[in-house]
Design an enzyme around this catalytic site. Structure first.
Site, PDB file in Angstrom:
ATOM      1  NE  ARG A  21       1.669 -77.894  49.751  1.00  0.00           N
ATOM      2  CZ  ARG A  21       2.353 -78.587  50.653  1.00  0.00           C
ATOM      3  NH1 ARG A  21       3.609 -78.899  50.415  1.00  0.00           N
ATOM      4  NH2 ARG A  21       1.794 -78.978  51.788  1.00  0.00           N
ATOM      5  CB  SER A  22       4.787 -79.004  40.728  1.00  0.00           C
ATOM      6  OG  SER A  22       5.959 -78.478  41.323  1.00  0.00           O
ATOM      7  CB  THR A  67      10.982 -82.470  42.810  1.00  0.00           C
ATOM      8  OG1 THR A  67      11.165 -82.046  44.159  1.00  0.00           O
ATOM      9  CG2 THR A  67      10.179 -83.763  42.771  1.00  0.00           C
ATOM     10  CE  LYS A  71      14.921 -79.527  42.691  1.00  0.00           C
ATOM     11  NZ  LYS A  71      14.869 -78.283  43.498  1.00  0.00           N
ATOM     12  CG  ASP A 108      15.190 -74.300  42.717  1.00  0.00           C
ATOM     13  OD1 ASP A 108      13.945 -74.278  42.590  1.00  0.00           O
ATOM     14  OD2 ASP A 108      15.826 -75.339  42.927  1.00  0.00           O
ATOM     15  N   GLY A 135      23.172 -76.873  51.109  1.00  0.00           N
ATOM     16  CA  GLY A 135      22.635 -77.875  50.207  1.00  0.00           C
ATOM     17  C   GLY A 135      22.272 -77.293  48.852  1.00  0.00           C
ATOM     18  CB  ALA A 137      17.681 -74.689  48.786  1.00  0.00           C
TER      19      ALA A 137
END
Length: 281
Positions: A21-22, A67, A71, A108, A135, A137
């Site tokens: 969605r970037s 993404t 990364k 992030d 993970g 995130a």
């Protein structure tokens, strides 16, 4: 608006990339601020990643987002990296410097903190936080929480060894708790964050009892498909403040946009609702 031959260029690199969605987020800001620029999706296979890093600056790109699954590999391809990127072990924002060098950042952690502060101002940062998952995130969020002054981060993951590894990487203020003890870990916590895929559309639900959480605690689920996850619904039914995952996605895009296009963008209700329309109920 039209794009001229001197348009500023940026994009997002991943494999696959159609789901990102970037382009919608950055495209909204480009239109909103009347900037002569373009932000495009770049479908790059892992074996082509290094070549792409070398070629894009020659094509006039000022930078790009990274993404999955690139990364961690991106951290090895940039010339310099911020402390956040080094600590998190991954890069999601690359900027081409005036001398042609590539600098890597991980926004992030910034996106998580900015959205949390906006959605739950005054959240109890002076008490422990519980993070579910271990993970990429989770790495960013543990970094953000410790930077925000949280005294202890308790990490629970279905694979205990990964929780222990993440805790060890964050020093004495982080500790792993067994997955089966995640409920007990909530007793004096000020924040619960789900970074797992549990509760995402198409994934199993997250089995989580929230009765142990104090009444002023905040529950944050970084899943944004659906926007209202079962965890957030349970928390809201208890009267707890909740924070969804979409805002983190929006805020993490801000640093890159500012560097590439020269304008500090705002995350507004209109932007939020525009991107939320992409997410089926």
């Amino acid at each position: 608006m039209s794009i001229s031959g001197s348009a500023r260029l940026a994009g997002v690199m991943g494999w696959p990339i159609a789901h990102s969605r970037s382009p919608r987020i950055h495209g909204y800001w480009l239109q909103e601020y009347g900037i002569d620029g373009a932000y495009v999706p770049l479908a790059i296979q892992p074996e082509d990643l290094a070549d792409s890093f070398r070629m894009l600056p020659r094509l006039g790109f000022r930078g790009w987002n990274i993404t999955l699954p690139h990364k961690e590999a991106a951290l090895r391809l940039v010339d310099t990296a911020t402390a956040a990127a080094e600590r998190i072990g991954a890069v999601n924002t690359v900027t081409v410097q005036p001398d042609g060098g590539l600098s890597g950042d991980n926004s992030d952690a910034f996106g998580f903190t900015a959205h949390l502060n906006q959605s739950a101002p005054g959240w109890p940062s002076d008490r422990p936080a519980v993070v579910l998952g271990a993970g990429g995130a989770a790495r960013a969020i543990c970094f953000a929480l410790l930077e925000a002054g949280v005294p202890e981060v308790r990490i629970a993951n279905r694979t205990q060894a990964r929780a222990e590894s993440l805790a060890a990487a964050n020093g004495r203020q982080a500790r792993a708790v067994p997955w089966d003890a995640r409920t007990e870990a909530l007793a004096d916590a000020g924040l619960l964050v789900n970074t797992t895929s549990l509760g995402m559309r198409g994934q199993p639900p997250l089995p989580m009892e929230l009765t142990a959480l104090p009444a002023d605690a905040v529950v944050n689920d970084i899943v944004y498909v659906p926007l209202q996850t079962p965890l957030l619904a349970t928390a809201a039914a208890r009267g707890l403040r909740t924070v969804d995952g979409l805002g983190m996605l929006l805020h993490q895009a801000r640093p890159g946009f500012s560097r590439w296009f020269g304008r500090e963008p705002m995350v507004t209700e209109t932007l939020y609702s525009t991107i939320a329309k992409d997410i089926a109920p």
